[in-house]
Design a protein around this motif. Structure first.
Motif, PDB file in Angstrom:
ATOM      1  N   ASP A  34       0.820  -1.212   0.000  1.00  0.00           N
ATOM      2  CA  ASP A  34       0.000   0.000   0.000  1.00  0.00           C
ATOM      3  C   ASP A  34       0.858   1.269   0.000  1.00  0.00           C
ATOM      4  O   ASP A  34       2.020   1.263   0.429  1.00  0.00           O
ATOM      5  CB  ASP A  34      -1.027   0.010   1.130  1.00  0.00           C
ATOM      6  N   SER A  58      -3.904  -2.475  -2.332  1.00  0.00           N
ATOM      7  CA  SER A  58      -5.003  -3.338  -1.900  1.00  0.00           C
ATOM      8  C   SER A  58      -6.371  -2.875  -2.397  1.00  0.00           C
ATOM      9  O   SER A  58      -7.246  -3.704  -2.672  1.00  0.00           O
ATOM     10  CB  SER A  58      -5.026  -3.443  -0.376  1.00  0.00           C
ATOM     11  N   HIS A  59      -6.568  -1.557  -2.500  1.00  0.00           N
ATOM     12  CA  HIS A  59      -7.856  -1.042  -2.976  1.00  0.00           C
ATOM     13  C   HIS A  59      -7.733   0.455  -3.233  1.00  0.00           C
ATOM     14  O   HIS A  59      -6.693   1.072  -2.968  1.00  0.00           O
ATOM     15  CB  HIS A  59      -8.986  -1.352  -1.993  1.00  0.00           C
ATOM     16  N   HIS A  64      -4.942   4.424   1.163  1.00  0.00           N
ATOM     17  CA  HIS A  64      -4.119   3.281   0.742  1.00  0.00           C
ATOM     18  C   HIS A  64      -3.416   3.510  -0.591  1.00  0.00           C
ATOM     19  O   HIS A  64      -2.550   2.707  -0.961  1.00  0.00           O
ATOM     20  CB  HIS A  64      -4.972   2.016   0.663  1.00  0.00           C
ATOM     21  N   ALA A  93      -5.138  -4.049  -7.143  1.00  0.00           N
ATOM     22  CA  ALA A  93      -6.362  -4.819  -6.967  1.00  0.00           C
ATOM     23  C   ALA A  93      -7.509  -4.178  -7.736  1.00  0.00           C
ATOM     24  O   ALA A  93      -7.870  -3.031  -7.475  1.00  0.00           O
ATOM     25  CB  ALA A  93      -6.704  -4.917  -5.486  1.00  0.00           C
ATOM     26  N   PHE A 129      -3.445 -13.896  -3.108  1.00  0.00           N
ATOM     27  CA  PHE A 129      -4.368 -12.833  -2.725  1.00  0.00           C
ATOM     28  C   PHE A 129      -5.732 -13.395  -2.349  1.00  0.00           C
ATOM     29  O   PHE A 129      -6.131 -14.471  -2.801  1.00  0.00           O
ATOM     30  CB  PHE A 129      -4.508 -11.841  -3.880  1.00  0.00           C
ATOM     31  N   CYS A 138     -11.446  -5.114  -2.458  1.00  0.00           N
ATOM     32  CA  CYS A 138     -10.226  -5.019  -1.658  1.00  0.00           C
ATOM     33  C   CYS A 138      -9.617  -6.401  -1.531  1.00  0.00           C
ATOM     34  O   CYS A 138     -10.329  -7.392  -1.323  1.00  0.00           O
ATOM     35  CB  CYS A 138     -10.548  -4.443  -0.278  1.00  0.00           C
ATOM     36  N   GLY A 140      -6.529  -8.778   0.369  1.00  0.00           N
ATOM     37  CA  GLY A 140      -5.423  -9.023   1.273  1.00  0.00           C
ATOM     38  C   GLY A 140      -4.366  -9.818   0.523  1.00  0.00           C
ATOM     39  O   GLY A 140      -4.606 -10.324  -0.579  1.00  0.00           O
ATOM     40  N   ALA A 154      -5.133  -5.781   4.734  1.00  0.00           N
ATOM     41  CA  ALA A 154      -5.641  -4.478   4.284  1.00  0.00           C
ATOM     42  C   ALA A 154      -6.920  -4.180   5.068  1.00  0.00           C
ATOM     43  O   ALA A 154      -6.992  -4.486   6.263  1.00  0.00           O
ATOM     44  CB  ALA A 154      -5.850  -4.458   2.779  1.00  0.00           C
TER      45      ALA A 154
END
Length: 244
Positions: A34, A58-59, A64, A93, A129, A138, A140, A154
């Motif tokens: 991130d 992550s998103h 982030h 992501a 992931f 999102c 992780g 995340a």
């Protein structure tokens, strides 16, 4: 495998600090998990930006990914100055419904990832992931190298379906956005006790709490998580490094 806290705050950075960002050093790789607000400034206290080999995003919430634009410019300049030999790999992501985009400039290569993606580097470092329960798409990430496993969730609500992805991690890096008596799910996040419970159910070895709130006494978060998890609980601090 070493991970250093670059940014530990949710929503916005406190003075002189940053939101979500963690520097992973493993083998010949320096990977940023991130790239939130303030991360680039803090990161340069520990490495030069041209040393980065990959970034996981992550998103698409600003806390982030806010510094991604500046990172793109840094890579462009470093390529022109010949301080970077290869473009920086951005693992971003996204799902089929996502319409957000970042500029792809000289010096960076974007790779869209989802929960089915597996990223393997030449020395055996592997990233897998998993989808988390948040208000936008999102992911992780589980990072595996020479028998060690680091998992970063995340942002997520408490979700026991995550347990198989976290199981037996040497270090679980997860959010504790709210204190025990808050309705964190309303905001797409977890409380300190929920983080501890998730760690306990997954049997992880060590728990690192991050994505911290801007109110209350944050040391209480560690105490609350420890009520649910009997292993070591660490509260993220600026520059803290954990070695696995």
């Amino acid at each position: 495998m070493k991970v250093r806290v670059i940014g530990r705050w949710g929503a916005y950075p406190k003075r002189g600090e940053a939101t979500a960002g963690f520097l992973l050093e493993v083998g010949n790789h320096k990977i940023l998990l991130d790239c939130g607000s303030g991360v680039l400034s803090v990161l340069q206290n520990y490495i030069e930006l041209h040393e980065l080999t990959a970034v996981f995003v992550s998103h698409n919430h600003f806390d982030h990914m806010a510094d991604l634009g500046s990172l793109q410019y840094a890579c462009l300049i470093d390529m022109d100055l010949k301080q970077r030999d290869t473009p920086l790999r951005l693992l971003v992501a996204k799902d089929s419904k996502d319409e957000w985009a970042i500029p792809v400039l000289k010096g960076t290569i974007e790779q869209e990832i989802n929960q089915d993606t597996i990223v393997t580097f030449e020395d055996g470092l592997t990233l897998t992931f998993f989808r988390t329960d948040h208000d936008v798409f999102c992911l992780g990430v589980k990072i595996s190298y020479q028998g060690k496993n680091l998992v970063y969730t995340a942002d997520t609500r408490y979700d026991e379906s995550l347990v198989p992805y976290l199981r037996d991690a040497d270090l679980l890096l997860t959010e504790a956005s709210f204190y025990a008596n808050f309705d964190a799910a309303r905001y797409g996040h977890m409380t300190s006790t929920e983080a501890g419970l998730l760690a306990s159910k997954a049997g992880v070895k060590k728990l690192l709490l991050t994505h911290l709130p801007h109110f209350g006494e944050i040391q209480v978060l560690r105490e609350e998580a420890a009520l649910m998890f009997s292993g070591e609980v660490v509260l993220a601090d600026l520059g803290l490094q954990v070695v696995l």
